[in-house]
Design a protein around this motif. Structure first.
Motif, PDB file in Angstrom:
ATOM      1  N   VAL A   1       0.831  -1.203   0.000  1.00  0.00           N
ATOM      2  CA  VAL A   1       0.000   0.000   0.000  1.00  0.00           C
ATOM      3  C   VAL A   1       0.868   1.256   0.000  1.00  0.00           C
ATOM      4  CG1 VAL A   1      -1.694   1.297   1.324  1.00  0.00           C
ATOM      5  CG2 VAL A   1      -1.950  -1.166   1.067  1.00  0.00           C
ATOM      6  N   VAL A   2       1.950   1.230   0.809  1.00  0.00           N
ATOM      7  CA  VAL A   2       2.835   2.396   0.875  1.00  0.00           C
ATOM      8  C   VAL A   2       3.507   2.648  -0.473  1.00  0.00           C
ATOM      9  CG1 VAL A   2       4.932   3.302   1.931  1.00  0.00           C
ATOM     10  CG2 VAL A   2       3.204   2.186   3.347  1.00  0.00           C
ATOM     11  N   VAL A   3       3.920   1.563  -1.157  1.00  0.00           N
ATOM     12  CA  VAL A   3       4.621   1.719  -2.431  1.00  0.00           C
ATOM     13  C   VAL A   3       3.697   2.273  -3.514  1.00  0.00           C
ATOM     14  CG1 VAL A   3       5.714   0.432  -4.298  1.00  0.00           C
ATOM     15  CG2 VAL A   3       6.363  -0.019  -1.933  1.00  0.00           C
ATOM     16  N   THR A   4       2.468   1.820  -3.533  1.00  0.00           N
ATOM     17  CA  THR A   4       1.554   2.208  -4.628  1.00  0.00           C
ATOM     18  C   THR A   4       0.665   3.393  -4.293  1.00  0.00           C
ATOM     19  OG1 THR A   4      -0.092   0.604  -3.833  1.00  0.00           O
ATOM     20  CG2 THR A   4       1.496  -0.145  -5.494  1.00  0.00           C
ATOM     21  N   ALA A   5       0.610   3.805  -3.046  1.00  0.00           N
ATOM     22  CA  ALA A   5      -0.310   4.881  -2.665  1.00  0.00           C
ATOM     23  C   ALA A   5       0.166   6.242  -3.141  1.00  0.00           C
ATOM     24  CB  ALA A   5      -0.505   4.901  -1.153  1.00  0.00           C
ATOM     25  N   ARG A   6       1.425   6.372  -3.460  1.00  0.00           N
ATOM     26  CA  ARG A   6       1.949   7.670  -3.906  1.00  0.00           C
ATOM     27  C   ARG A   6       1.289   8.073  -5.223  1.00  0.00           C
ATOM     28  NH1 ARG A   6       8.326   9.090  -4.995  1.00  0.00           N
ATOM     29  NH2 ARG A   6       8.027  11.303  -5.528  1.00  0.00           N
ATOM     30  N   ARG A   7       0.828   9.293  -5.284  1.00  0.00           N
ATOM     31  CA  ARG A   7       0.096   9.765  -6.454  1.00  0.00           C
ATOM     32  C   ARG A   7       1.028   9.871  -7.663  1.00  0.00           C
ATOM     33  NH1 ARG A   7      -3.299  15.442  -6.920  1.00  0.00           N
ATOM     34  NH2 ARG A   7      -4.111  15.093  -9.040  1.00  0.00           N
ATOM     35  N   VAL A   8       0.499   9.462  -8.822  1.00  0.00           N
ATOM     36  CA  VAL A   8       1.262   9.560 -10.063  1.00  0.00           C
ATOM     37  C   VAL A   8       1.227  11.016 -10.529  1.00  0.00           C
ATOM     38  CG1 VAL A   8       1.453   8.774 -12.440  1.00  0.00           C
ATOM     39  CG2 VAL A   8       0.701   7.181 -10.658  1.00  0.00           C
ATOM     40  N   ARG A   9       2.374  11.650 -10.570  1.00  0.00           N
ATOM     41  CA  ARG A   9       2.479  13.055 -10.987  1.00  0.00           C
ATOM     42  C   ARG A   9       3.341  13.129 -12.241  1.00  0.00           C
ATOM     43  NH1 ARG A   9       0.694  16.615  -7.086  1.00  0.00           N
ATOM     44  NH2 ARG A   9       0.310  15.720  -5.015  1.00  0.00           N
ATOM     45  N   MET A  10       2.748  12.817 -13.354  1.00  0.00           N
ATOM     46  CA  MET A  10       3.446  12.878 -14.630  1.00  0.00           C
ATOM     47  C   MET A  10       2.515  13.472 -15.684  1.00  0.00           C
ATOM     48  SD  MET A  10       5.700   9.410 -15.027  1.00  0.00           S
ATOM     49  CE  MET A  10       6.996   8.980 -13.866  1.00  0.00           C
ATOM     50  N   VAL A  11       3.108  14.201 -16.611  1.00  0.00           N
ATOM     51  CA  VAL A  11       2.376  14.734 -17.754  1.00  0.00           C
ATOM     52  C   VAL A  11       2.627  13.804 -18.937  1.00  0.00           C
ATOM     53  CG1 VAL A  11       2.076  16.683 -19.307  1.00  0.00           C
ATOM     54  CG2 VAL A  11       2.583  17.077 -16.883  1.00  0.00           C
ATOM     55  N   VAL A  12       1.563  13.213 -19.435  1.00  0.00           N
ATOM     56  CA  VAL A  12       1.672  12.194 -20.485  1.00  0.00           C
ATOM     57  C   VAL A  12       0.852  12.638 -21.690  1.00  0.00           C
ATOM     58  CG1 VAL A  12       1.347   9.779 -21.083  1.00  0.00           C
ATOM     59  CG2 VAL A  12       1.952  10.402 -18.741  1.00  0.00           C
ATOM     60  N   THR A  13       1.465  12.613 -22.870  1.00  0.00           N
ATOM     61  CA  THR A  13       0.770  12.875 -24.133  1.00  0.00           C
ATOM     62  C   THR A  13       1.065  11.735 -25.092  1.00  0.00           C
ATOM     63  OG1 THR A  13       2.627  14.190 -24.972  1.00  0.00           O
ATOM     64  CG2 THR A  13       0.837  15.370 -23.858  1.00  0.00           C
ATOM     65  N   ARG A  14       0.057  11.335 -25.850  1.00  0.00           N
ATOM     66  CA  ARG A  14       0.199  10.241 -26.793  1.00  0.00           C
ATOM     67  C   ARG A  14      -0.339  10.675 -28.152  1.00  0.00           C
ATOM     68  NH1 ARG A  14      -3.965   8.866 -27.459  1.00  0.00           N
ATOM     69  NH2 ARG A  14      -4.725   7.284 -26.031  1.00  0.00           N
ATOM     70  N   SER A  15       0.401  10.350 -29.191  1.00  0.00           N
ATOM     71  CA  SER A  15      -0.027  10.631 -30.559  1.00  0.00           C
ATOM     72  C   SER A  15       0.075   9.354 -31.376  1.00  0.00           C
ATOM     73  CB  SER A  15       0.833  11.746 -31.191  1.00  0.00           C
ATOM     74  OG  SER A  15       2.198  11.381 -31.188  1.00  0.00           O
ATOM     75  N   VAL A  16      -0.855   9.190 -32.311  1.00  0.00           N
ATOM     76  CA  VAL A  16      -0.908   7.999 -33.157  1.00  0.00           C
ATOM     77  C   VAL A  16      -0.667   8.422 -34.605  1.00  0.00           C
ATOM     78  CG1 VAL A  16      -2.335   6.074 -33.943  1.00  0.00           C
ATOM     79  CG2 VAL A  16      -2.519   6.884 -31.588  1.00  0.00           C
ATOM     80  N   TYR A  17       0.212   7.738 -35.274  1.00  0.00           N
ATOM     81  CA  TYR A  17       0.531   8.055 -36.668  1.00  0.00           C
ATOM     82  C   TYR A  17       0.878   6.763 -37.409  1.00  0.00           C
ATOM     83  CZ  TYR A  17       5.354   7.637 -35.004  1.00  0.00           C
ATOM     84  OH  TYR A  17       6.522   7.164 -34.447  1.00  0.00           O
ATOM     85  N   PRO A  18       0.472   6.638 -38.652  1.00  0.00           N
ATOM     86  CA  PRO A  18      -0.501   7.522 -39.311  1.00  0.00           C
ATOM     87  C   PRO A  18      -1.897   7.284 -38.773  1.00  0.00           C
ATOM     88  CG  PRO A  18       0.002   5.680 -40.738  1.00  0.00           C
ATOM     89  CD  PRO A  18       0.905   5.520 -39.538  1.00  0.00           C
TER      90      PRO A  18
END
Length: 369
Positions: A35-52
């Protein structure tokens, strides 16, 4: 494991077994650590693009994942799962120091034709034992068009004549292909830019060029979409064949037209944009229509006639209705899928039997020489 740890501790305390109490405490400590390992909030900026944004069925689409840590603390590793249709792709994101980023590339499977929704992206962090998991949906969804497969097919007519035209003119002008029909005397209302200066100097009168377009080549595909005509596997092959023929025709600049037995009618004037429009329609095309209507009424009532008609159907289809189209289409080809050695004959049409779309395209190329 939490319940088991509590029971073991309770039983060890009641029975007086220190070993059981220690084992239960270890189980509870493992749950607490997860619980301690996974309880930390994910603080990342993620962008995904699909091509073509448009690919053929069976060809993977590439996705680019950009991850950035905007915080001042180190972010531990996590997993990112992306979905396209019914398939999922998981990428492991390495730990990121503060104010840094990373880029990942992965392939999205496209086994099924259609318009797919990619995403949303799911970020999740789990402990090594899989006891706890922290999930965070993030990012926007993307649209992926999965086209039918296309095989290299030949166009029925390779190009347009570029010479002084003396034949029939078409009522639909093709931009950039105006040919000289005659040189005549200027009449009020004629385009000044069409003045023929050499003829004017020779005759002493204003002469203009009379321009017209030759009759442009036309290619029509009639696709049998009746549910009882083609099973789902052969229907996908029929759509692949239609995409191959129409794509080659449109890219060659011909007036290309898609007609289905369910009543869909997509006329185009040729070119890359026309090819894209036709493939978009085939991408989302489903089976449907009346069980007995092979040739829709639009083929017998529409004014745009001439050229070549290619019908794609099955071996058991009733083809007597093609007799109404002989006067409208000088060349008629009938592709019978699922029967490589079809022995039937259709009056006024050439029958081409094939096991699948690839075989049918090969036979089509052989016919065109």
């Amino acid at each position: 494991m939490l319940v088991l740890g509590l029971l073991v501790v309770a039983f060890g305390q009641w029975a007086g077994y220190p070993l059981l109490r220690a084992l239960g405490a270890i189980l509870l400590a493992a749950v607490l650590a997860a619980v301690v390992v996974t309880a930390r909030r994910v603080r990342m900026v993620v962008t995904r693009s699909v091509y073509p944004s448009r690919v053929q069925r069976g060809s993977p689409a590439l996705a680019r994942l950009r991850v950035r840590n905007p915080g001042t603390t180190r972010q531990p590793a996590l997993l990112a799962t992306d979905r396209a249709g019914g398939t999922a792709q998981t990428v492991r994101i390495r730990p990121l120091p503060p104010s840094t980023g990373a880029t990942y590339h992965y392939a999205l499977a496209t086994p099924v034709r259609g318009r797919m929704t990619v995403g949303p992206l799911l970020l999740h962090r789990a402990d090594p034992f899989g006891l706890a998991r922290n999930r965070l949906p993030t990012g926007e969804t993307a649209e992926l068009w999965v086209y039918p497969r296309q095989f290299p097919a030949r166009a029925l007519v390779g190009g347009y004549p570029r010479h002084h035209h003396e034949g029939a003119a078409t009522d639909e002008l093709l931009r950039g292909s105006m040919d000289l029909r005659e040189v005549r005397e200027y009449v009020h209302g004629d385009e000044i830019r069409h003045l023929h200066w050499k003829a004017t100097a020779r005759t002493g009168r204003l002469m203009v060029r009379a321009l017209a377009d030759p009759q442009q080549p036309r290619f029509t595909v009639l696709l049998d979409t009746r549910p009882d005509s083609l099973p789902p596997r052969l229907f996908e092959e029929a759509v692949d064949l239609a995409a191959s023929l129409l794509g080659a025709s449109a890219r060659a600049g011909q007036h290309s037209r898609l007609v289905t037995s369910s009543g869909l009618d997509v006329p185009t004037s040729g070119g890359p944009r026309a090819a894209r429009r036709l493939l978009d329609e085939l991408c989302v095309l489903d089976q449907g229509g009346a069980a007995d209507a092979v040739v829709p009424a639009v083929l017998t009532t529409n004014r745009a006639v001439g050229g070549c008609l290619a019908m794609i159907t099955s071996a058991g289809a009733e083809m007597s209705s093609l007799a109404r189209l002989r006067d409208r289409y000088p060349a008629i080809f009938v592709f019978v899928l699922g029967a490589a050695g079809a022995a039937r004959t259709v009056t006024g049409a050439r029958l081409l039997g094939a096991e699948n779309a690839e075989h049918a395209v090969r036979r089509w190329n052989e016919v065109l020489g």
